[in-house]
Scaffold this motif. Structure first.
Motif, PDB file in Angstrom:
ATOM      1  N   LEU A  22       0.837  -1.212   0.000  1.00 12.42           N
ATOM      2  CA  LEU A  22       0.000   0.000   0.000  1.00 12.42           C
ATOM      3  C   LEU A  22       0.867   1.257   0.000  1.00 12.42           C
ATOM      4  O   LEU A  22       0.564   2.237  -0.692  1.00 12.42           O
ATOM      5  CB  LEU A  22      -0.916   0.012   1.225  1.00 12.42           C
ATOM      6  N   VAL A  23       1.948   1.229   0.783  1.00  9.57           N
ATOM      7  CA  VAL A  23       2.852   2.387   0.805  1.00  9.57           C
ATOM      8  C   VAL A  23       3.510   2.552  -0.573  1.00  9.57           C
ATOM      9  O   VAL A  23       3.694   3.673  -1.059  1.00  9.57           O
ATOM     10  CB  VAL A  23       3.922   2.232   1.902  1.00  9.57           C
ATOM     11  N   GLY A  24       3.827   1.430  -1.208  1.00 12.29           N
ATOM     12  CA  GLY A  24       4.428   1.492  -2.543  1.00 12.29           C
ATOM     13  C   GLY A  24       3.493   2.166  -3.549  1.00 12.29           C
ATOM     14  O   GLY A  24       3.928   2.977  -4.372  1.00 12.29           O
ATOM     15  N   VAL A  25       2.206   1.846  -3.475  1.00 12.55           N
ATOM     16  CA  VAL A  25       1.221   2.495  -4.360  1.00 12.55           C
ATOM     17  C   VAL A  25       1.199   4.003  -4.100  1.00 12.55           C
ATOM     18  O   VAL A  25       1.123   4.818  -5.034  1.00 12.55           O
ATOM     19  CB  VAL A  25      -0.181   1.889  -4.124  1.00 12.55           C
ATOM     20  N   THR A  26       1.316   4.382  -2.845  1.00 11.95           N
ATOM     21  CA  THR A  26       1.280   5.801  -2.475  1.00 11.95           C
ATOM     22  C   THR A  26       2.493   6.554  -3.020  1.00 11.95           C
ATOM     23  O   THR A  26       2.398   7.747  -3.339  1.00 11.95           O
ATOM     24  CB  THR A  26       1.196   5.921  -0.945  1.00 11.95           C
TER      25      THR A  26
END
Length: 517
Positions: A22-26
């Motif tokens: 999820l952090v990577g998508v952000t």
């Protein structure tokens, strides 16, 4: 206990790996908006949970599938861990701006007191827990000045948390056997769309993604700017309530946007299996499903009652204005969304409504809407079970002892043993709800300046935190006493998991620590 540790370690590790994704998508959002100075902070925020998660899943790769006890412990500790590690983007971005490394060229516009509040780890943890649990209470005092990346992160974690962290993990890291079902049920869910739990969670996500696009389009057509429509469409459907504007939806002061959000919040309040049947053309579920019927009836009756209170009580001068604010705030409360239109900058703030009106909104927050949706609260099915169960017990007096009776709830005919089990479960949850609301009130009352807040303000705020709603009477904020923040962290955590899993985890921890026998 070694088997328990292994199962916990393996499943929490998987959840942390999903969090890193999820952090990577952000990070992509940061690159799109040209906020390159936050990228190192996001990289570290992803690397830490991924490293811990990978180590745990590798070390405990051969752990057994979770049983009922393990499932509850995984749900409680996993949600806590995800909220804890999910606070890293808030904390590290805030410290990046605070330290202002020359290489990162931090813009001066990023240096705000709103972002600086997240340099306090407790504030960052509060924001993360509020987001993942879909609560929406916030430690910011002006969301508009946050970097777009953090605005997105707040909306994104609410969107994911609305469906559930475990549901996400199960959909991505599918695993055959009974383990997935146990974890799914431990996250306060029991509904199934397909015989396979993996197929069920994947269908839930497809429905959720479809409705998200519909919500964003509807808000954009109603006149909301596209960035606002994306964020509010996500958090409105997830019934989370985080906003990217200082005064929530009141910022737009638009009748069209207010009324466009009503069907979005309603979609989030109806159980996913009912959405699935309706999308397949089985429209009779609108009136045959007990919870859907009660959701629509509750919204109508509660809004009408609130409208009468704020109109005839003199809060608003015109019938339409009273309808606009009364209808929106009650649906926002009962759906546990927490969007706010009644603020002092545009009209009469919620905290200045009459005590009866505030308590009516608080009642909606405590009850909530349908189980199997994205809402918090006690849930309508439990309220229905309690009402019907009480009727069943009282009418027992009028039947002979030899009579065989069945309790009908939502089309099911329960025998005496089944009826007693469901009635007891609903009663236990309701009692625990009230008990923890009371505890939080007694914690808050001594630490808050009572010259600023009334008792109904405190009841309102506590109900909002534990119901995962996010409406505020003005108590929650970065200046709130630390003890109050810790209490609300606990309320939001137990509220999202319907209390029992957290109590089970605490019992195990206290017993092993020798605190409880």
């Amino acid at each position: 206990m070694n088997g328990t540790k292994a199962t916990l370690g393996r499943d929490i590790g998987r959840m942390l790996e999903a969090l890193a994704g999820l952090v990577g998508v952000t990070a992509v959002v940061a690159l799109v908006w040209g906020e390159f100075y936050v990228v190192p902070a996001l990289a570290v925020s992803a690397a830490i949970p991924f490293g811990v998660g990978y180590a745990l899943t590798t070390l405990f790769e051969d752990a057994e599938d979770p049983g009922k006890l393990h499932g509850m412990m995984v749900a409680a500790s996993g949600w806590f861990a995800v909220a804890l590690f999910g606070s890293l983007p808030f904390l590290l971005v805030a410290w990046t701006v605070e330290l202002d490394p020359a290489l990162l060229s931090v813009p001066s516009s990023a240096r705000t007191s709103t972002l600086a509040a997240f340099t306090e780890p407790l504030n960052a943890f509060f924001e993360s827990m509020s987001g993942f649990t879909g609560t929406g209470l916030t430690m910011t005092d002006n969301e508009e000045v946050l970097p777009r990346t953090l605005q997105w992160w707040r909306s994104f974690i609410e969107w994911v948390g609305g469906v559930g962290v475990i549901v996400l993990t199960t959909a991505i890291l599918a695993r055959p056997g009974s383990g997935s079902l146990t974890l799914y049920e431990s996250e306060a869910r029991s509904e199934k769309i397909h015989p396979s739990i993996v197929s069920t969670v994947r269908t839930i996500w497809w429905i959720f993604v479809l409705f998200t696009f519909v919500s964003i389009t509807l808000l954009w057509l109603a006149g909301m700017p596209i960035w606002g429509a994306i964020n509010h469409g996500m958090t409105g459907l997830a019934t989370g309530g985080f906003s990217i504007t200082d005064n929530s939806i009141a910022t737009y002061d638009s009748v069209a946007i207010d009324f466009a959000l009503l069907p979005i919040m309603t979609l989030g309040s109806i159980a996913f299996p009912i959405h699935f049947l309706i999308l397949r053309g089985d429209l009779k579920n609108f009136y045959t499903d007990l919870q859907t019927r009660w959701v629509l009836g509750g919204f109508t009756l509660g809004s009408a009652f609130l409208w009468a209170l704020v109109y005839f009580g003199g809060t608003y001068g015109s019938a339409f204005t009273a309808l606009r604010y009364g209808l929106f705030q009650f649906v926002s409360a009962m759906s546990c969304t927490g969007f706010q239109t009644a603020v002092s900058s545009t009209n009469v703030a919620l905290g200045n409504w009459t005590a009866a009106a505030q308590l009516t909104v608080a009642g909606g927050m405590v009850v909530g809407a349908a189980a199997g949706s994205t809402v918090g609260g006690i849930k309508l099915i439990r309220l229905a079970t309690l009402i019907k169960g009480i009727q069943h017990r009282v009418s027992d007096v009028f039947y002979p002892a030899s009579a065989v009776r069945r309790l009908e709830i939502d089309g099911r005919r329960l025998d005496e043993r089944e009826a007693r089990r469901e009635f007891e479960e609903a009663g236990i949850i309701a009692v625990l709800w009230v008990a923890f609301l009371t505890v939080a009130m007694f914690v808050l009352l001594p630490v808050l300046p009572m010259s600023e807040y009334t008792l109904e303000n405190v009841i309102f705020e506590v109900a909002s935190a534990q119901g995962n709603v996010g409406l505020s009477a003005g108590i929650t904020g970065p200046s709130m006493p630390d003890l109050g923040k810790v209490m609300f962290l606990f309320n939001m955590w137990i509220g999202r998991l319907e209390i029992i899993p957290v109590l089970v985890l605490l019992r195990v921890i206290f017993r092993r620590g020798g605190v409880y026998r």
